[in-house]
Design a protein around this motif. Structure first.
Motif, mmCIF file in Angstrom:
data_model
loop_
_atom_site.group_PDB
_atom_site.id
_atom_site.type_symbol
_atom_site.label_atom_id
_atom_site.label_comp_id
_atom_site.label_asym_id
_atom_site.label_seq_id
_atom_site.Cartn_x
_atom_site.Cartn_y
_atom_site.Cartn_z
ATOM 1 N N ILE A 175 -32.495 96.089 -58.418
ATOM 2 C CA ILE A 175 -33.659 95.336 -58.878
ATOM 3 C C ILE A 175 -33.292 93.861 -59.055
ATOM 4 N N MET A 176 -32.102 93.609 -59.544
ATOM 5 C CA MET A 176 -31.643 92.240 -59.744
ATOM 6 C C MET A 176 -31.569 91.481 -58.419
ATOM 7 N N SER A 177 -31.101 92.161 -57.375
ATOM 8 C CA SER A 177 -30.945 91.514 -56.062
ATOM 9 C C SER A 177 -32.174 91.663 -55.175
ATOM 10 N N GLU A 178 -33.221 92.297 -55.707
ATOM 11 C CA GLU A 178 -34.485 92.511 -55.010
ATOM 12 C C GLU A 178 -34.311 93.364 -53.751
ATOM 13 N N GLU A 225 -40.734 106.529 -62.994
ATOM 14 C CA GLU A 225 -41.487 105.269 -62.929
ATOM 15 C C GLU A 225 -41.332 104.487 -64.234
ATOM 16 N N GLU A 226 -41.391 105.191 -65.360
ATOM 17 C CA GLU A 226 -41.221 104.543 -66.658
ATOM 18 C C GLU A 226 -39.806 103.990 -66.818
ATOM 19 N N LEU A 227 -38.827 104.737 -66.329
ATOM 20 C CA LEU A 227 -37.445 104.273 -66.386
ATOM 21 C C LEU A 227 -37.280 102.997 -65.573
ATOM 22 N N ILE A 231 -36.152 99.101 -66.721
ATOM 23 C CA ILE A 231 -35.111 98.282 -66.092
ATOM 24 C C ILE A 231 -35.704 96.954 -65.616
ATOM 25 N N GLU A 232 -36.923 96.997 -65.079
ATOM 26 C CA GLU A 232 -37.585 95.769 -64.651
ATOM 27 C C GLU A 232 -37.699 94.761 -65.787
ATOM 28 N N LYS A 238 -39.387 92.642 -60.472
ATOM 29 C CA LYS A 238 -40.037 93.879 -60.073
ATOM 30 C C LYS A 238 -39.128 94.675 -59.144
ATOM 31 N N ALA A 239 -39.186 95.992 -59.288
ATOM 32 C CA ALA A 239 -38.415 96.870 -58.414
ATOM 33 C C ALA A 239 -39.116 97.026 -57.068
ATOM 34 N N ASN A 240 -38.335 97.085 -56.015
ATOM 35 C CA ASN A 240 -38.857 97.317 -54.669
ATOM 36 C C ASN A 240 -38.573 98.778 -54.314
ATOM 37 N N ILE A 241 -39.501 99.660 -54.682
ATOM 38 C CA ILE A 241 -39.295 101.101 -54.549
ATOM 39 C C ILE A 241 -40.006 101.619 -53.311
ATOM 40 N N GLU A 242 -39.281 102.382 -52.516
ATOM 41 C CA GLU A 242 -39.867 103.082 -51.380
ATOM 42 C C GLU A 242 -39.979 104.555 -51.746
ATOM 43 N N TYR A 243 -41.183 105.073 -51.804
ATOM 44 C CA TYR A 243 -41.373 106.492 -52.083
ATOM 45 C C TYR A 243 -41.374 107.246 -50.761
ATOM 46 N N SER A 244 -40.479 108.231 -50.655
ATOM 47 C CA SER A 244 -40.299 108.926 -49.376
ATOM 48 C C SER A 244 -39.934 110.379 -49.620
ATOM 49 N N SER A 245 -40.443 111.260 -48.768
ATOM 50 C CA SER A 245 -40.086 112.680 -48.830
ATOM 51 C C SER A 245 -38.822 112.981 -48.037
#
Length: 298
Positions: A175-178, A225-227, A231-232, A238-245
């Protein structure tokens, strides 16, 4: 003075329980392969041992002592369990085995101790021995062929300031390094335990000679998501999250389904089970500050 043998555990919560044992007047011996520095120096004994090797000379040294407590952090398979029983059977007053949440299977609103019964479990020799399966098989052997009074402590992911696995660090740095990272689900619930609390529970079990199976965890859960939002806030990005199966490149805490423990026995026996947010939030901020300071000095 009571004699305690710690198999493995030179780092993280193994070191913390050693601190507690020494403070309470126990005489501590570590048995390790010698790859890591032994904590406490002259205050403890050290035996070089490859615990998976039945012919290793370290076993000869260990068999010369009657142990009040054996704390086994590195029993991962049925073979490990059979070997400790073979080598030290009749010489141990109390044996505490570090087990795991991973012994439980399936999707459930929290796992209680009764959700996996090692006495009723049948070992399938054709099954691939994963970490969880290895621990299931080890529990089966330890309890069914009980060579000494035995307890299994099942714990979830352990976090603390000295966590050498750095799984929490992973998210802070990303998150720090985006940089992006993957999660299966935003709403999957997870539980943790603090390293110092693992040591507290172990000490309580040892002092009270608790046998059988115990879950140990904070008594609260958190959605991933809350965790990440927590951290954010600590990082300020902001976190750059990819949701993937997809199973590829999933991040350390990623879950397909809820995975947490219920601390039924501890609560029934009036152990003061701690909450989660009260220590997790400060830990995140401490780790964030530490990482920022490290980056400044690089």
């Amino acid at each position: 003075m009571k004699k305690v043998l710690i198999l493995g555990g030179t780092r993280f919560f193994g070191r913390k329980i050693a601190d507690k044992l020494l403070s309470n007047g126990y005489h501590v011996t570590f048995a390790t392969r010698g790859n890591n520095k032994i904590p406490h120096g002259k205050n403890v004994n050290h035996v070089i041992l490859d615990r998976s090797d039945s012919s290793h000379e370290g076993w000869v040294q260990l068999k010369q002592t009657q142990w009040d407590v054996v704390l086994d952090n590195i029993c991962f398979t049925k073979e490990d369990a059979k070997l400790i029983q073979e080598k030290l059977g009749g010489q141990v007053e109390y044996y505490l085995f570090t087990s795991t949440l991973a012994v439980y299977k399936g999707s459930k609103d929290g796992f209680s101790e009764t959700d996996f019964d090692p006495w009723l479990f049948d070992i399938d020799l054709t099954k691939k021995v994963t970490y969880g399966e290895g621990k299931r098989q080890a529990e089966k052997v330890l309890f069914e062929d009980e060579a000494f009074p035995t307890a299994a402590l099942r714990i979830p992911i352990v976090l603390d300031t000295d966590d050498y696995t750095q799984r929490l660090h992973y998210y802070i740095r990303r998150i720090m390094s985006e940089e992006s990272f993957r999660l299966y689900r935003a709403d999957a619930r997870i539980s943790f335990i603090k390293g110092s609390e693992v040591a507290n529970v172990m000490m309580w079990m040892i002092e009270n000679h608790k046998t059988g199976v115990y879950n140990a965890s904070s008594n609260e859960t958190i959605e991933l998501e809350e965790l990440m939002q927590m951290i954010e806030k600590a990082v300020g990005k902001k976190a750059n999250i990819e949701y993937s199966s997809s199973d590829e490149d999933q991040s350390p805490f990623s879950l397909k389904e809820d995975s947490y423990l219920k601390v039924t026995r501890l609560e029934k026996e009036h152990y003061p089970v701690p909450g989660l947010i009260s220590w997790l939030k400060p830990l995140i901020y401490d780790q964030t500050a530490q990482i920022k300071q490290e980056q400044k000095t690089q």
